[in-house]
Write a protein that holds these residues in place. Structure first.
Motif, PDB file in Angstrom:
ATOM      1  N   PRO A 292       0.841  -1.202   0.000  1.00  0.00           N
ATOM      2  CA  PRO A 292       0.000   0.000   0.000  1.00  0.00           C
ATOM      3  C   PRO A 292       0.876   1.252   0.000  1.00  0.00           C
ATOM      4  CG  PRO A 292      -0.704  -1.559   1.705  1.00  0.00           C
ATOM      5  CD  PRO A 292       0.603  -2.047   1.186  1.00  0.00           C
ATOM      6  N   PRO A 293       0.436   2.326  -0.642  1.00  0.00           N
ATOM      7  CA  PRO A 293       1.240   3.563  -0.705  1.00  0.00           C
ATOM      8  C   PRO A 293       1.630   4.101   0.667  1.00  0.00           C
ATOM      9  CG  PRO A 293      -0.592   3.656  -2.253  1.00  0.00           C
ATOM     10  CD  PRO A 293      -0.801   2.426  -1.451  1.00  0.00           C
ATOM     11  N   ALA A 294       0.713   4.019   1.638  1.00  0.00           N
ATOM     12  CA  ALA A 294       1.016   4.550   2.969  1.00  0.00           C
ATOM     13  C   ALA A 294       2.165   3.786   3.617  1.00  0.00           C
ATOM     14  CB  ALA A 294      -0.228   4.473   3.856  1.00  0.00           C
ATOM     15  N   LEU A 295       2.164   2.461   3.459  1.00  0.00           N
ATOM     16  CA  LEU A 295       3.227   1.645   4.034  1.00  0.00           C
ATOM     17  C   LEU A 295       4.549   1.891   3.315  1.00  0.00           C
ATOM     18  CD1 LEU A 295       3.162  -0.316   6.381  1.00  0.00           C
ATOM     19  CD2 LEU A 295       2.909  -2.200   4.758  1.00  0.00           C
ATOM     20  N   MET A 296       4.479   2.048   2.011  1.00  0.00           N
ATOM     21  CA  MET A 296       5.679   2.359   1.236  1.00  0.00           C
ATOM     22  C   MET A 296       6.279   3.685   1.689  1.00  0.00           C
ATOM     23  SD  MET A 296       7.779   1.619  -1.253  1.00  0.00           S
ATOM     24  CE  MET A 296       7.001   0.517  -2.439  1.00  0.00           C
ATOM     25  N   GLU A 297       5.426   4.673   1.985  1.00  0.00           N
ATOM     26  CA  GLU A 297       5.888   5.985   2.416  1.00  0.00           C
ATOM     27  C   GLU A 297       6.574   5.892   3.782  1.00  0.00           C
ATOM     28  OE1 GLU A 297       6.802   9.916   2.685  1.00  0.00           O
ATOM     29  OE2 GLU A 297       6.127   8.804   0.919  1.00  0.00           O
ATOM     30  N   GLU A 298       6.037   5.079   4.682  1.00  0.00           N
ATOM     31  CA  GLU A 298       6.584   5.008   6.031  1.00  0.00           C
ATOM     32  C   GLU A 298       7.909   4.246   6.076  1.00  0.00           C
ATOM     33  OE1 GLU A 298       3.692   3.593   8.798  1.00  0.00           O
ATOM     34  OE2 GLU A 298       2.819   5.595   8.993  1.00  0.00           O
ATOM     35  N   TYR A 299       8.038   3.200   5.269  1.00  0.00           N
ATOM     36  CA  TYR A 299       9.276   2.410   5.279  1.00  0.00           C
ATOM     37  C   TYR A 299      10.313   2.962   4.296  1.00  0.00           C
ATOM     38  CZ  TYR A 299       7.714  -1.278   8.420  1.00  0.00           C
ATOM     39  OH  TYR A 299       7.313  -1.983   9.530  1.00  0.00           O
ATOM     40  N   GLY A 300       9.861   3.378   3.108  1.00  0.00           N
ATOM     41  CA  GLY A 300      10.775   3.921   2.112  1.00  0.00           C
ATOM     42  C   GLY A 300      11.308   2.851   1.173  1.00  0.00           C
ATOM     43  N   GLU A 301      11.377   3.214  -0.103  1.00  0.00           N
ATOM     44  CA  GLU A 301      11.850   2.256  -1.104  1.00  0.00           C
ATOM     45  C   GLU A 301      13.316   1.902  -0.887  1.00  0.00           C
ATOM     46  OE1 GLU A 301      11.907   1.779  -5.991  1.00  0.00           O
ATOM     47  OE2 GLU A 301      10.626   3.279  -5.021  1.00  0.00           O
ATOM     48  N   ASP A 302      14.116   2.857  -0.383  1.00  0.00           N
ATOM     49  CA  ASP A 302      15.530   2.559  -0.140  1.00  0.00           C
ATOM     50  C   ASP A 302      15.706   1.540   0.980  1.00  0.00           C
ATOM     51  OD1 ASP A 302      14.552   4.301   1.747  1.00  0.00           O
ATOM     52  OD2 ASP A 302      16.336   5.584   1.806  1.00  0.00           O
ATOM     53  N   TYR A 303      14.832   1.593   1.991  1.00  0.00           N
ATOM     54  CA  TYR A 303      14.881   0.620   3.090  1.00  0.00           C
ATOM     55  C   TYR A 303      14.584  -0.785   2.561  1.00  0.00           C
ATOM     56  CZ  TYR A 303      13.560  -1.725   7.460  1.00  0.00           C
ATOM     57  OH  TYR A 303      13.465  -2.606   8.508  1.00  0.00           O
ATOM     58  N   ILE A 304      13.575  -0.899   1.700  1.00  0.00           N
ATOM     59  CA  ILE A 304      13.203  -2.198   1.129  1.00  0.00           C
ATOM     60  C   ILE A 304      14.303  -2.703   0.197  1.00  0.00           C
ATOM     61  CG2 ILE A 304      11.476  -3.384  -0.280  1.00  0.00           C
ATOM     62  CD1 ILE A 304       9.451  -1.267   0.721  1.00  0.00           C
ATOM     63  N   ALA A 305      14.887  -1.784  -0.584  1.00  0.00           N
ATOM     64  CA  ALA A 305      15.955  -2.188  -1.499  1.00  0.00           C
ATOM     65  C   ALA A 305      17.177  -2.685  -0.736  1.00  0.00           C
ATOM     66  CB  ALA A 305      16.341  -1.011  -2.397  1.00  0.00           C
ATOM     67  N   GLU A 306      17.501  -2.051   0.406  1.00  0.00           N
ATOM     68  CA  GLU A 306      18.642  -2.513   1.190  1.00  0.00           C
ATOM     69  C   GLU A 306      18.407  -3.926   1.709  1.00  0.00           C
ATOM     70  OE1 GLU A 306      21.345  -0.905   4.888  1.00  0.00           O
ATOM     71  OE2 GLU A 306      19.194  -1.161   5.195  1.00  0.00           O
ATOM     72  N   THR A 307      17.192  -4.224   2.139  1.00  0.00           N
ATOM     73  CA  THR A 307      16.879  -5.572   2.613  1.00  0.00           C
ATOM     74  C   THR A 307      17.079  -6.595   1.516  1.00  0.00           C
ATOM     75  OG1 THR A 307      15.212  -4.618   4.109  1.00  0.00           O
ATOM     76  CG2 THR A 307      15.124  -6.995   3.729  1.00  0.00           C
ATOM     77  N   LYS A 308      16.620  -6.260   0.311  1.00  0.00           N
ATOM     78  CA  LYS A 308      16.809  -7.168  -0.821  1.00  0.00           C
ATOM     79  C   LYS A 308      18.288  -7.393  -1.105  1.00  0.00           C
ATOM     80  CE  LYS A 308      17.064  -5.834  -4.906  1.00  0.00           C
ATOM     81  NZ  LYS A 308      18.143  -5.586  -5.925  1.00  0.00           N
ATOM     82  N   ASP A 309      19.067  -6.325  -1.075  1.00  0.00           N
ATOM     83  CA  ASP A 309      20.508  -6.439  -1.349  1.00  0.00           C
ATOM     84  C   ASP A 309      21.204  -7.284  -0.283  1.00  0.00           C
ATOM     85  OD1 ASP A 309      20.207  -4.864  -3.586  1.00  0.00           O
ATOM     86  OD2 ASP A 309      20.774  -2.997  -2.565  1.00  0.00           O
ATOM     87  N   LEU A 310      20.784  -7.138   0.986  1.00  0.00           N
ATOM     88  CA  LEU A 310      21.395  -7.909   2.060  1.00  0.00           C
ATOM     89  C   LEU A 310      21.076  -9.398   1.922  1.00  0.00           C
ATOM     90  CD1 LEU A 310      20.744  -5.493   5.063  1.00  0.00           C
ATOM     91  CD2 LEU A 310      22.957  -6.099   4.088  1.00  0.00           C
ATOM     92  N   PHE A 311      19.831  -9.715   1.590  1.00  0.00           N
ATOM     93  CA  PHE A 311      19.454 -11.113   1.375  1.00  0.00           C
ATOM     94  C   PHE A 311      20.254 -11.697   0.211  1.00  0.00           C
ATOM     95  CE2 PHE A 311      15.803 -10.744   4.156  1.00  0.00           C
ATOM     96  CZ  PHE A 311      15.550 -12.052   4.535  1.00  0.00           C
TER      97      PHE A 311
END
Length: 406
Positions: A292-311
């Protein structure tokens, strides 16, 4: 001896039980030499003052070394259990990874292997046909489909004839995660449960009559994530936790039937599709499109991308040698006294030792340092921290203005 009062003896008894339990777990954990030596020294220091009057610390260390050498020496080489020839084993999830490697190895030992794959025309199935003997039977089975499980049971019975099934290796599993529990899709939770838990339960219940007939073995491939709170593995860990409890309950219930049940807990290994970069990118894009857009705004795309890179980085540096897990499977199937739990891989025994005997704060910090080491906070927390910092700076400036002399 008279100088030691009753509270001391109670304290000594408690510490003895604690140290004895700790050493029992160490000896059963297949720890490498380094961590084991550290554990010996720690145990020696702990009991040195208490046992100095009756057992010197050096003698205690020597005794522990002798016991460990005897135990480690007895664990090397093929287990002196029942002969492999003529015994049949059913293994799920043999397209790649542990299942594929175990099917090849068990076939080379002379067992009749029934290996399930998702695709009979896939690379994994072709590799098994090339490298294995004519005893190998390939079955196309999706363990989440009861009809396919029942058909596999009928096919297995037809080949076994009057024989029972000696071993069932529940290896099939999935790990679909790219982030925090709040960011994980409900489909991830359901998918992990369907394969890792419900599918395994379905196969086990279906094949139990054949296993009871042979007084055979059940070997479930689980994960430390089912016992410990690995960051960003909520869906996978929850499904493995359910599997672990099911396995423990099954072990008690099958004692009267003579069926032995073991759990294998592997460390990190390089298995498909986790070693495929395209896989991680696909999971990442799917998550971005579903949030959802609200959740994306609170966490941030860079935060999600870092998790993917770490995995992805964690998977790339995983151990490509699957032999510790394969050897554990063989031991669990053929040893006269299989272990209840196998810690397959470096560091797993130490991890469980810390988890069992150290405070939760230390255990959790150990997991955070060991696994996904994030550097970014969610965007909302970063904004909040920035706002608090600005407010603090503003308040300091106001206070300085008030303190200026007139």
């Amino acid at each position: 001896m008279d100088d030691y009062n009753l509270p001391f003896w109670i304290y000594l008894a408690v510490v003895t039980v604690f140290v004895g339990g700790a050493m029992k777990k160490i000896l059963a954990s297949h720890l490498s030499a380094g961590p084991t030596l550290v554990a010996w020294l720690g145990a020696t220091v702990l009991v040195e003052r208490l046992w100095a009057f009756c057992l010197p610390a050096v003698l205690l260390l020597v005794l522990l070394a002798v016991v460990c050498c005897v135990r480690s020496g007895s664990g090397t080489g093929p287990p002196p259990g029942p002969p492999a020839e003529g015994k049949a084993v059913f293994i799920t999830g043999c397209d790649t990874g542990f299942g594929n490697a175990a099917a090849k190895h068990l076939d080379s030992l002379g067992l009749d292997v029934f290996a399930t794959v998702l695709d009979l025309t896939g690379d994994g199935a072709r590799a098994l046909r090339r490298s294995c003997s004519s005893r190998l039977t390939l079955l196309q089975v999706d363990i989440t489909q009861p009809q396919q499980v029942q058909q596999a049971l009928l096919d297995t019975k037809a080949k076994l004839g009057l024989r029972g099934l000696w071993g069932l290796v529940n290896n099939a599993g999935v790990c679909v995660n790219l982030g925090d529990a709040e960011l994980s899709l409900m489909s991830n939770f359901r998918g992990c449960m369907e394969v890792n838990f419900f599918g395994t339960v379905s196969v086990t219940k279906s094949f139990l009559p054949l296993l009871r007939q042979a007084k055979g073995r059940i070997v479930n491939i689980s994960s430390p994530a089912g016992d410990q709170p690995f960051p960003c593995l909520a869906a996978y860990g929850a499904s493995k936790a359910a599997l672990n409890l099911f396995t423990e309950t099954l072990r008690h219930e099958l004692v009267p039937w003579g069926v032995k049940v073991s759990t294998i807990l592997p460390s990190s290994y390089k298995t498909a599709p986790s070693s495929n970069n395209a896989y991680w990118e696909q999971q990442h894009q799917q998550l971005l499109q579903s949030l959802p857009p609200a959740l994306m705004e609170e966490y941030g795309e860079d935060y999600i991308a870092e998790t993917k890179d770490l995995f992805q980085s964690f998977a790339e540096h995983a151990n490509p040698d699957l032999s510790p897990v394969v050897n554990a499977i063989v031991h669990a199937l053929l040893s006269p006294q299989p272990q209840l739990r196998y810690f397959a891989g470096p560091g797993i025994g130490l991890m469980y030792f810390i988890h069992s005997y150290c405070p939760l704060s230390i255990s959790n910090r150990f997991l955070q340092k060991l696994f996904v080491k994030k550097t970014l906070m969610p965007r909302a927390l970063r904004k909040q921290s920035g706002l608090e910092a600005n407010l603090g700076l503003s308040n300091n400036n106001n206070n300085e203005e008030k303190l200026q002399p007139l």
